[in-house]
Design a protein around this motif. Structure first.
Motif, PDB file in Angstrom:
ATOM      1  N   GLY A 118      46.940  31.458  40.316  1.00 29.91           N
ATOM      2  CA  GLY A 118      46.632  32.865  40.086  1.00 29.91           C
ATOM      3  C   GLY A 118      45.553  32.998  39.028  1.00 29.91           C
ATOM      4  O   GLY A 118      45.722  32.560  37.899  1.00 29.91           O
ATOM      5  N   ALA A 124      44.395  37.097  40.012  1.00 29.78           N
ATOM      6  CA  ALA A 124      45.585  37.031  39.165  1.00 29.78           C
ATOM      7  C   ALA A 124      46.666  38.002  39.627  1.00 29.78           C
ATOM      8  O   ALA A 124      47.864  37.692  39.584  1.00 29.78           O
ATOM      9  N   ARG A 125      46.269  39.177  40.084  1.00 28.04           N
ATOM     10  CA  ARG A 125      47.249  40.186  40.507  1.00 28.04           C
ATOM     11  C   ARG A 125      47.779  39.946  41.914  1.00 28.04           C
ATOM     12  O   ARG A 125      48.715  40.617  42.346  1.00 28.04           O
ATOM     13  N   ARG A 126      47.167  39.007  42.622  1.00 25.74           N
ATOM     14  CA  ARG A 126      47.610  38.737  43.999  1.00 25.74           C
ATOM     15  C   ARG A 126      48.579  37.562  44.055  1.00 25.74           C
ATOM     16  O   ARG A 126      49.077  37.212  45.128  1.00 25.74           O
TER      17      ARG A 126
END
Length: 677
Positions: A118, A124-126
């Motif tokens: 990530g 990072a948010r996925r």
């Protein structure tokens, strides 16, 4: 587990018949490439694709699908995909991420134990953290694998057992499989588990914990230990097989390899020797008995969730081992008291794959390619343990065979890793000046050259040449090969005078040592002519090309690839001198021969099509040139991909021809209008 979640997602997406779902084991470059080859076959891509061309072709083919999903499973080594690299420069190896398809029509789902994925390979948010199972989910799994519902009398014990196992899917599955196989009640299994936990608490940092990886839970180690003890008591062969398989890749283990592992170890109780009179008659029955015993051992390992049969069309059968099972097995062997077993089982794995990986002799290479591919990943994995079992020399020899196979398929990225490992083994054990060590250095230099890393190749070839002159002498064939390799590197760097000087030196030595008609002498003549051609010394180049062609026809035959290269070189010389009619006649011959010998989609055949189209254009036969170039581009897109330099060059040339044609048409219309006025 994360893989099970990915599987469920894949099955749900596959309900949409318009959606293509692809699964790739992303553990390392070898497994990634192997699965891409399987995808290429399913998609009907050209069978002669390999290396970066294969990976690029698969990526581009997936990208044009209207709806697709690609699952990259077990991408734990992020560096393989280029994450975390900071070294700039054109000569750096490309990460596998370059071959992962992109586009709004598709979805890429990664699974990894490395949380750093990530923010590197995905946003990072996925990134989605997969938490542990709930108590209810763990209870359902226990009931399903045990094939028995948990009654009220066992409910308390089951809850305690699942808590001890930290609700981990693999640990729960192993415990349930053991209880089903041995008819052990939950409370009795829990009692046995707790006794082992106390023993391991005493061991503490001195045994398992010192050697295990952080992601291998004690729960998995404990259930593994209980199950393997029962397997050992019931079937020693099964226990031995599991320990040896831990030193291979954990995916796609062919049954033939499992059988070879069992054969390499020998049967329990020693080898049973038949008398010479009965041996011939009983050989076939004996082999069948051995296979039956191995099958029984393999089935037992399946019952205890150590192995899983893969879903495949291959009747021979192949198996997977869960990564945590593999790690638990290795952890058990890393205990100080089991160092002898560790060396033994790693040696068995190495010897088994060495026996199965084909000796790819020139005359039979193509027939053995499929067999090589089956064992390729396992060979590299087993060879990596060469130092552990004291088999560095054997591992290096095996890796050299792998290197030759990868050379045939232009898989330079994988070959570099293999060559580096073989060189390191030989240098450490045999010494820097041993001929085999020097040969590994030469292989590595060749790999650098084929990747376009000419400066590194030159440095390595200079080092190899110096060592071969010192160890083997000036006139040894290997020394002359190093001189020739250095000359070819100079040519690729545009240093034609140095290349010419070196080729002339090699040619003189080969004529003296090998004779005028030896294939390597003829090769030196051809390379010297290529240098003359680059220096615009066409008459001298043509003279040598004619001589080389006559020699190769006599020595190698009309249809040998080297002979075809010589015919094409002579045609190129005529073309450069503006002798288009003569060049055309030969290029037509070359194209026909290459189609016959190499096939329609071979790169050399495509080169012949391109050259013939160019010759027709210069000979003012533009319609034929157009048709041939369009056919060539269509095949290049299919075989090489739209982004390959050869394809782009052909597209650019065709675009220039179209532009010229339009200008000619406009000029003719303007001239006609002026005349009418």
């Amino acid at each position: 587990s994360k893989t099970q979640i990915a599987l469920e997602y894949a099955y749900r997406r596959s309900r949409d018949q318009a959606c293509s779902v692809f699964w790739v084991h992303a553990d390392n470059e070898a497994t990634f490439t192997q699965d891409y080859k399987a995808i290429a076959k399913r998609l009907g891509l050209a069978g002669n694709l390999d290396g970066p061309e294969l990976l690029t072709a698969v990526r581009e083919r997936i990208e044009v699908d209207p709806c697709w999903v690609l699952i990259l499973d077990n991408a734990d080594n992020l560096a393989v995909f280029g994450a975390g690299r900071t070294q700039p420069g054109a000569e750096e190896k490309r990460g596998l991420c370059d071959f992962v398809p992109r586009g709004p029509a598709g979805t890429v789902l990664w699974t990894s134990r490395d949380k750093r994925i990530g923010g590197t390979l995905v946003g990072a948010r996925r990134a989605i953290h997969v938490g542990g199972m709930t108590e209810g989910e763990a209870r359902t799994l226990l009931e399903a694998v045990r094939d028995e519902e948990i009654g009220e009398a066992e409910a308390q014990g089951a809850a305690a057992l699942l808590a001890e196992l930290e609700w981990l899917p693999l640990a729960v599955s192993q415990a349930a499989a053991y209880m089903r196989r041995t008819a052990t009640p939950i409370d009795e299994y829990l009692s046995r588990l707790r006794r082992r936990m106390k023993r391991w608490e005493v061991l503490g940092e001195t045994e398992f914990d010192r050697h295990r990886r952080g992601h291998v839970s004690n729960s998995v180690l404990q259930t593994w230990d209980i199950s393997i003890e029962h397997v050992r008591e019931e079937n020693q062969m099964a226990c031995n097989i599991l320990h040896a398989l831990a030193y291979l890749d954990n995916q796609n283990i062919p049954f033939a390899l499992i059988a070879k592992v069992a054969e390499t170890m020998g049967r329990p109780g020693g080898d049973r020797e038949a008398t010479s009179a009965s041996a011939a008659g009983n050989k076939q029955d004996g082999n069948q008995d051995d296979n039956d015993d191995v099958r029984a051992a393999t089935v037992l390992l399946q019952h205890f969730s150590f192995l899983r049969l893969r879903a495949s069309d291959d009747r021979r059968g192949a198996y997977d081992m869960h990564k945590l099972v593999q790690e638990a097995t290795l952890c058990s062997l890393r205990q100080d008291a089991r160092r002898t077993d560790e060396r033994r089982f790693s040696e068995v794995a190495l010897r088994a794959v060495a026996a199965l990986f084909p000796w790819t002799l020139w005359e039979s290479r193509r027939e053995l390619w499929e067999e090589c591919e089956i064992y390729l990943v396992h060979v590299q994995h087993a060879a990596g343990w060469g130092e552990l079992c004291g088999g560095e020399v054997e591992a290096a020899a095996l890796l050299s065979r792998v290197s030759s196979y990868l050379y045939d398929h232009a898989r330079w990225r994988e070959r570099e890793t293999v060559d580096e490992k073989a060189y390191a083994f030989r240098k450490r054990v045999l010494g820097e000046k041993h001929p085999d060590t020097i040969r590994s250095m030469a292989f590595l230099g060749n790999t650098y050259f084929e990747q376009g890393r000419h400066d590194e190749a030159e440095k390595r070839n200079m080092e190899v040449l110096g060592l071969r002159r010192e160890v083997l002498g000036e006139k040894h064939p290997d020394t002359m090969r190093s001189m020739a390799s250095l000359a070819i590197t100079y040519y690729s760097q545009g240093r034609y005078y140095e290349a010419q000087k070196r080729h002339m030196e090699v040619l003189a030595l080969r004529r003296e040592v090998l004779g005028e008609t030896h294939p390597e002498t003829i090769f030196s003549m051809a390379q010297l002519a290529v240098v003359y051609f680059a220096q615009v010394r066409y008459d001298e180049a043509e003279k040598i090309f004619v001589e080389v062609l006559a020699l190769r026809r006599d020595v190698l035959g009309e249809k040998h690839p080297d002979t075809l290269d010589s015919i094409a070189s002579l045609a190129a010389a005529y073309f450069a001198q503006g002798r288009y009619d003569e060049a055309e006649k030969i290029f037509v011959e070359v194209l026909a021969l290459r189609r016959d010998v190499l096939g329609e989609k071979h790169r050399d055949t495509l080169d012949a099509m391109y050259n013939l189209a160019l010759t027709w254009d210069r000979g003012h036969r533009r319609p034929e040139a157009f048709a041939m170039m369009q056919e060539c581009i269509q095949l290049q897109c299919d075989v090489l991909g739209q982004t390959h330099p050869d394809t782009r060059n052909s597209l650019q040339l065709l675009d220039e021809w179209n532009t010229d044609a339009k200008k000619t048409l406009l000029s003719a219309e303007h001239s006609g209008a002026s005349h009418s006025i």
